[in-house]
Write an enzyme that holds these catalytic residues in place. Structure first.
Site, mmCIF file in Angstrom:
data_model
loop_
_atom_site.group_PDB
_atom_site.id
_atom_site.type_symbol
_atom_site.label_atom_id
_atom_site.label_comp_id
_atom_site.label_asym_id
_atom_site.label_seq_id
_atom_site.Cartn_x
_atom_site.Cartn_y
_atom_site.Cartn_z
ATOM 1 N N HIS A 48 -1.364 6.855 11.613
ATOM 2 C CA HIS A 48 -1.673 5.952 10.513
ATOM 3 C C HIS A 48 -2.241 4.668 11.121
ATOM 4 C CE1 HIS A 48 -1.689 3.666 6.964
ATOM 5 N NE2 HIS A 48 -0.839 2.783 7.441
ATOM 6 N N GLU B 170 -1.513 5.057 -3.254
ATOM 7 C CA GLU B 170 -0.844 3.915 -3.869
ATOM 8 C C GLU B 170 -1.812 3.197 -4.802
ATOM 9 O OE1 GLU B 170 0.124 1.744 -0.011
ATOM 10 O OE2 GLU B 170 -0.673 0.168 -1.262
ATOM 11 N N CYS C 270 1.822 4.214 2.358
ATOM 12 C CA CYS C 270 0.722 4.879 3.061
ATOM 13 C C CYS C 270 1.023 6.295 3.503
ATOM 14 C CB CYS C 270 0.306 4.049 4.263
ATOM 15 S SG CYS C 270 -0.325 2.450 3.787
#
Lengths: 140, 352
Positions: B239, B81, B114
């Site tokens: 994550h 990102e 993400c």
């Protein structure tokens, strides 16, 4: 966007140079085997048969200087070190010039092992981001 | 079995800033931050580093470990990102710098907050199974942005990992991806509009309906399809927006031994790598793996979705461990910087 002005590197120049900035390219005389770091049309032996080769990533620092008053566009990175690096290309010592990164300036020593990587060389807020080879210490 | 992992590589920049240093600037209590987030410091990219340079380091190592002829790589997909350009693919910069063969080469920048990195992995798997490419490079890397004084500033870090993927049963496989399951809903927990320098997030809304809901669903789906119990896995990578979320999701999924969750140490020392987070986690799990081990990994991307992977480690893992650097070596190197240097490196100071 005002189309009349291109900030940073001129795109055609970037395209011409990108391979030699980003990749680890050198040249070798097919006849005598001499390796050059800069492109040549003709070898010292007289041969014009010169091929492009990939240079080894690892090398050793021969000497260095520290830039504390950088040219415009490089302020963000100062102070930084420029070094002469010796590469071993199949037994032949080839010296190249390059910037060091991720290094404590007071800890640079002759013979220090470094490895080539890709880093930003210069980047403004607009225009092309210039990438290129810098060398980082190999942690023992 | 749907694809093989032939090589992997991770990279984390050397600079770190401690939670205390950030808390000092904003008059916040560092102990509260550290206990609340379970993050002690975060990695900071150097002034000349960005997503492309992080991806390059990781990719170099992945190719070296794969030991394949790199001209056979047919795709360079980068999930991030924080791509260097809003319009201009990161993959072309990498392909050129890595010296890949431009013929029959695909390159694209992926974006899904993400989980862009795990989306890139799935896209490469798809191309391999369609017979369009033999080998492909999937990368997740970020130099994440957090608004100064925002809680995200304690965690938004830099790092990434790269994977060389190939067809199932490849002789160079170090692990096999046996199944992937995804779960996606329209959940606006975190976003950044075009041109905005920093993202906005829904504070507590980022937890329950976003992170936990999606990861739990993707992992349950995966286990259901495989008919497996979660504790049959040897290592877990999730994550990692902060340590607390990871610990809680692990508990809620019924993982008995939290020491098997390799992401906890990464996020505690280095923060959140965004698109690189899950991929660096898988790399650390592979670093510690023995042949036959099973790894479960689940990414999360705001917006929102989660991809869960089941990975089985093969014998060749023992051969590649001595090549390159382990994630732990990156975790354990640290050059601590103060907030002023951090502000300069991150471009918070306006110079032109």
């Amino acid at each position: 966007m005002y189309m009349g002005i291109i900030e940073g590197t001129f795109p055609p120049r970037y395209r011409r140079e990108v391979k030699y900035r980003n990749a680890f390219v050198g040249w070798r005389c097919k006849k005598c085997g001499r390796v050059f770091y800069t492109p040549r049309k003709r070898c010292e032996c007289g041969s014009r048969e010169i091929e492009e080769i990939e240079l080894p990533r690892e090398g050793r620092v021969v000497t260095r200087t520290v830039v504390r008053n950088p040219p415009k566009g490089y302020e963000k990175y100062a102070p930084y070190a420029i070094a002469i690096i010796e590469l071993d290309v199949d037994g032949q010592k080839v010296r190249v010039l390059g910037q060091l990164a991720d290094v404590d300036l007071d800890k640079i020593r002759t013979g220090m092992r470094v490895r080539a990587t890709l880093r930003r060389i210069r980047a403004g807020r607009r225009g092309l981001i210039e990438y290129g080879v810098k060398r980082v210490p190999i942690e023992e | 079995m749907i694809a093989s992992i032939l090589g992997y590589g991770a990279y984390i920049p050397r600079y770190r800033i401690k939670a205390e240093e950030i808390a000092k600037v904003w008059g916040q209590d560092p102990d509260r931050v550290k206990l609340g987030l379970l993050v002690e410091s975060k990695s900071v990219p150097g002034p000349d580093e960005d997503t492309a340079t992080i991806a390059f380091e990781a990719a170099m190592q992945a190719i070296e470990r794969a030991g394949i002829d790199k001209s056979l790589i047919g795709a360079v997909f980068v999930g991030s990102e924080s791509h260097p350009y809003a319009v201009k693919p990161t993959g072309t910069i990498l392909a050129s710098a890595l010296g890949l063969n431009p013929k029959h080469l695909r390159a694209a920048s992926f974006e899904f907050a993400c989980k862009a990195g795990t989306e890139a992995i799935q896209a490469v798997i798809g191309l391999i199974n369609a017979g369009l490419i033999k080998y492909g490079l999937a990368i997740g890397a970020d130099t994440a942005q957090g608004r100064p004084s925002d809680p995200l500033e304690y965690t938004a870090a830099a790092g990434g990992a790269a994977y060389v993927l190939g067809p199932k049963g490849d002789s160079k496989a170090i692990a096999e991806i046996e199944r992937v399951e995804s779960y996606v809903t329209d959940t606006p927990d975190f976003r950044r509009r075009q041109g905005a320098p920093y993202p906005e997030h829904g504070v507590r809304f980022t937890g329950e309906p976003a992170y936990f809901h999606h990861i739990i669903n993707s992992v349950k789906l995966l286990l259901e399809k495989l008919g497996r119990d979660i504790n049959e896995y040897d290592r877990f990578a999730f994550h990692s927006p902060n340590g607390k979320f990871v610990r809680n999701v692990a508990r809620r999924l019924g993982i008995k031994d939290l020491s098997r969750v390799v992401s906890l140490d990464i996020v505690r020392k280095c923060g959140n790598f965004y698109s690189g987070s899950t991929l660096v986690g898988i790399a650390r799990a592979l670093d510690k793996a023995n042949p036959g081990d099973k790894i479960l990994a689940a990414s999360f991307g705001s917006g929102a979705g989660s991809d869960a992977f089941s990975i089985v480690v093969k014998d060749r893992i023992t051969e590649v461990k001595s090549i390159g650097k382990s994630v732990d070596r990156y975790l354990n190197r640290a050059k601590y910087i103060d907030y002023g240097t951090y502000a300069r490196y991150r471009g918070i100071l306006v110079m032109d």
